[in-house]
Design a protein around this motif. Structure first.
Motif, short mmCIF file in Angstrom:
data_model
loop_
_atom_site.label_atom_id
_atom_site.label_comp_id
_atom_site.label_asym_id
_atom_site.label_seq_id
_atom_site.Cartn_x
_atom_site.Cartn_y
_atom_site.Cartn_z
N LEU A 305 -17.37 12.79 41.30
CA LEU A 305 -17.74 11.71 40.38
C LEU A 305 -17.16 11.95 38.99
O LEU A 305 -16.66 11.04 38.34
CB LEU A 305 -19.27 11.59 40.30
N ARG A 306 -17.21 13.21 38.56
CA ARG A 306 -16.72 13.55 37.21
C ARG A 306 -15.22 13.34 37.09
O ARG A 306 -14.72 12.98 36.02
CB ARG A 306 -17.08 15.00 36.89
N GLU A 307 -14.47 13.56 38.18
CA GLU A 307 -13.01 13.51 38.11
C GLU A 307 -12.43 12.12 38.41
O GLU A 307 -11.21 11.96 38.41
CB GLU A 307 -12.42 14.56 39.05
N LEU A 308 -13.28 11.13 38.65
CA LEU A 308 -12.76 9.76 38.82
C LEU A 308 -12.05 9.35 37.54
O LEU A 308 -12.60 9.52 36.44
CB LEU A 308 -13.90 8.78 39.13
N PRO A 309 -10.85 8.78 37.60
CA PRO A 309 -10.13 8.38 36.37
C PRO A 309 -10.94 7.38 35.54
O PRO A 309 -10.94 7.44 34.31
CB PRO A 309 -8.84 7.74 36.90
N GLU A 310 -11.62 6.45 36.22
CA GLU A 310 -12.58 5.58 35.54
C GLU A 310 -13.94 5.89 36.14
O GLU A 310 -14.10 5.88 37.37
CB GLU A 310 -12.26 4.10 35.73
N PRO A 311 -14.94 6.17 35.31
CA PRO A 311 -16.24 6.57 35.86
C PRO A 311 -16.86 5.45 36.70
O PRO A 311 -16.50 4.28 36.57
CB PRO A 311 -17.09 6.85 34.61
N LEU A 312 -17.80 5.84 37.55
CA LEU A 312 -18.40 4.90 38.50
C LEU A 312 -19.05 3.71 37.79
O LEU A 312 -18.99 2.58 38.26
CB LEU A 312 -19.43 5.65 39.37
N LEU A 313 -19.68 3.95 36.64
CA LEU A 313 -20.31 2.85 35.90
C LEU A 313 -19.29 2.05 35.09
O LEU A 313 -19.67 1.09 34.41
CB LEU A 313 -21.42 3.39 34.99
#
Length: 425
Positions: A305-313
C-alpha cells in the motif's frame, strides 16, 4: 569517562565541542530555526507552542515496516524561545501514539548550537524519562552528520545506556547512506540539512560520495506488483480487480492472524521483505506458510500500500480528508461516506475490500489489541499523502481520524455503494 564529572564540567566540555563545530561550519548559512512548511499550524494543538517549530515529524515506515520519527536540531529556536520542559512533554506525547509498535528515530544533528542546545541536566533527565516502554520498541536510532560533540555525549552517557540499547545506534555521515535503511523519498529533511550534506560531500577527499539522488527508475516488469499503479496490475493480470498481493496477504492473515496480538504493529527482517517483493515482482509464487510468522504478510500488505505510486485514497481527496477535523462530530461519518463514494470504481472496490478486512481485524480487538484507533495509526499514512512531499505531523491527526471512522463505521460508509464487480475478503 565517569559520571562523577560535575554537570558544570560536562557543560563546559560540550560547549567547547559545539564551538568547534560552529567554527568548522562558518560560512554555512544556517537559517535562524526556519519553521518547515509542514510544521503543526493548528493553534488548538495541546503543544502548539513547541509543535509549531517543526522540530519533530512523523512519517511513513522504514524498510522494515516501522514508523519513522524525525528530530531536526536545526528547527530548534534559541533556548530562551523554547521551554525545554514542554519539549520533553511534547516528545512523550508524540511517542505515546506509536511506542506500542516498533518504531525508528532519525536524528538530524546539524544545527545544534550553543544558543539552542538543552542543558546537560535536561539530556540526562530526558534519557531517564524515556523508560522501558519507549526503549523496548525503538528498533533503530540513526544519528545523521555526527560530530565530536555526539561522540563525547555518548561517552558521558555510556554508564546509563544498556548494551542492548547501544546496539540500536547507527552513525550516518551522509544522507545517501540512509537509503540502505529507509524509504529516503518520504523523509522530511530540512533544507539546511540538505545544504550541509552537499557541502560535506563536496569537501570529502577523493571527490564526493555518490549523489543522494535516486538512480533513474527502470521500466517495470510485466509481472511487477510493487511500486506500480493499480491500473498497471489490472492490465497485466487479466483485469483482476484486487491486486494479488492484497488477496494473498489478507486471506492468510484472515485465516491465521486475526487473533494475533499486535498484528500490523511488528516489523520483520528487511532482507525477508526484499526477497518476498522480488518473488512477487518476478511473478513467482509466495507461500507465507513457510515463513512461520503471520507478521510477514502483515508487513508485506503495508509495504504494498505504501509503495503505490498514487495512494489508495488518491491525491484528489487528500485535502478533503484533512478537513475532517473541522466537521462537526455528528456529521463526520456521512462526510467520510461522501468522500469515499466520490472515488472512481476501481479504487473504491480495492478500498472497500481492504476496510472490510480491517473491520474484521478490529472486531477481534479484545484478543489482538488492534482497535479501529490502533489500526488507523498503522494504516493512515499508508493510504493517503499529498501529491508533493510527505504527510506532515500536523496532517496525522485528521488522517488517523478519517481512517478510524472508515474501520469503525465500515457498514455505514461502504454499505450503499455495491459495484457489480466488487470482491470482499
Amino acid at each position: 569517562m565517569s559520571m562523577m564529572i560535575s554537570d558544570n564540567d560536562l557543560e563546559q566540555l560540550a560547549e567547547i565541542e559545539l564551538q568547534k563545530d560552529e567554527e568548522e561550519e562558518q560560512g554555512e548559512d544556517l537559517s535562524a530555526a526556519v519553521t518547515p512548511s509542514d510544521a503543526v499550524t493548528d493553534t488548538s494543538h495541546p503543544y502548539y507552542d513547541v509543535a509549531r517549530h517543526g522540530i519533530l515529524q512523523v512519517t511513513g515506515d522504514d524498510n522494515y515496516g516501522r514508523k519513522l520519527i524525525i528530530f531536526s536540531s536545526c528547527c530548534m529556536p534559541p533556548s530562551h524561545q523554547l521551554n525545554h520542559h514542554r519539549l520533553l512533554e511534547y516528545l512523550k506525547f508524540t511517542l505515546d501514539q506509536y511506542v506500542e509498535s516498533d518504531y525508528t528515530v532519525v536524528y538530524f544533528h546539524y544545527g545544534l548550537r550553543s544558543s539552542n542546545k538543552p542543558s546537560m541536566r535536561w539530556l540526562r533527565d530526558a534519557y531517564k524519562e524515556f523508560d522501558r516502554k519507549y526503549k523496548k520498541n525503538l528498533k533503530a536510532l540513526y544519528v545523521v552528520h555526527p560530530t565530536n560533540f555526539i561522540r563525547i555525549m555518548w561517552n558521558i552517557f555510556k554508564p546509563l545506556i544498556s548494551h542492548k540499547f547501544g546496539k540500536k545506534l547507527t552513525y550516518v555521515n551522509y544522507l545517501a547512506e540512509l537509503r540502505d535503511h529507509l524509504d529516503y523519498d518520504q523523509l522530511i529533511i530540512p533544507p539546511d540539512v540538505k545544504r550541509h550534506d552537499e557541502k560535506l560531500r563536496a569537501n570529502q577527499k577523493g571527490g564526493p560520495p555518490p549523489s543522494v539522488k535516486a538512480p533513474p527508475p527502470r521500466p517495470p516488469l510485466p509481472t511487477q506488483q510493487f511500486g506500480v499503479s493499480l491500473q498497471y496490475i489490472r492490465d497485466k493480470n487479466n483485469g483482476v480487480l484486487i491486486p494479488p498481493v492484497m488477496t494473498q496477504t489478507v486471506s492468510f492473515i484472515k485465516e491465521k492472524g486475526l487473533h494475533t496480538e499486535g498484528i500490523f504493529r511488528r516489523s520483520v527482517r528487511v532482507q525477508l521483505i526484499k526477497d518476498i517483493k522480488k518473488l512477487y515482482n518476478l511473478g513467482k509464487p509466495v507461500d507465507f506458510e513457510q515463513y512461520g510468522d503471520v507478521h510477514v504478510p502483515a508487513v508485506i500488505l503495508k509495504t504494498f500500500l505504501r509503495e503505490l505510486p498514487e495512494p489508495l485514497l488518491t491525491f484528489a481527496v487528500y485535502d478533503r480528508i484533512l478537513d475532517i477535523t473541522r466537521v462537526e462530530s455528528s456529521l463526520r461519518v456521512s462526510t467520510c461516506k461522501h468522500i469515499v463514494e466520490s472515488l472512481a470504481e476501481p479504487s473504491y472496490i480495492v478500498l472497500k475490500y481492504l476496510f472490510c478486512f480491517l473491520n474484521m481485524v478490529s472486531q477481534q480487538s479484545i484478543e489482538n489489541k488492534m482497535s479501529p484507533s490502533n489500526l488507523a495509526c498503522v494504516f493512515g499514512v499508508n493510504l493517503a499523502r499529498p501529491p508533493q512531499g510527505t504527510v506532515s505531523l500536523g496532517a496525522l491527526t485528521p488522517l488517523n481520524i478519517f481512517t478510524e471512522l472508515l474501520v469503525e463505521h465500515y457498514s455505514t460508509i461502504f454499505g450503499c455503494r455495491c459495484p457489480v464487480a466488487q470482491v470482499l475478503p
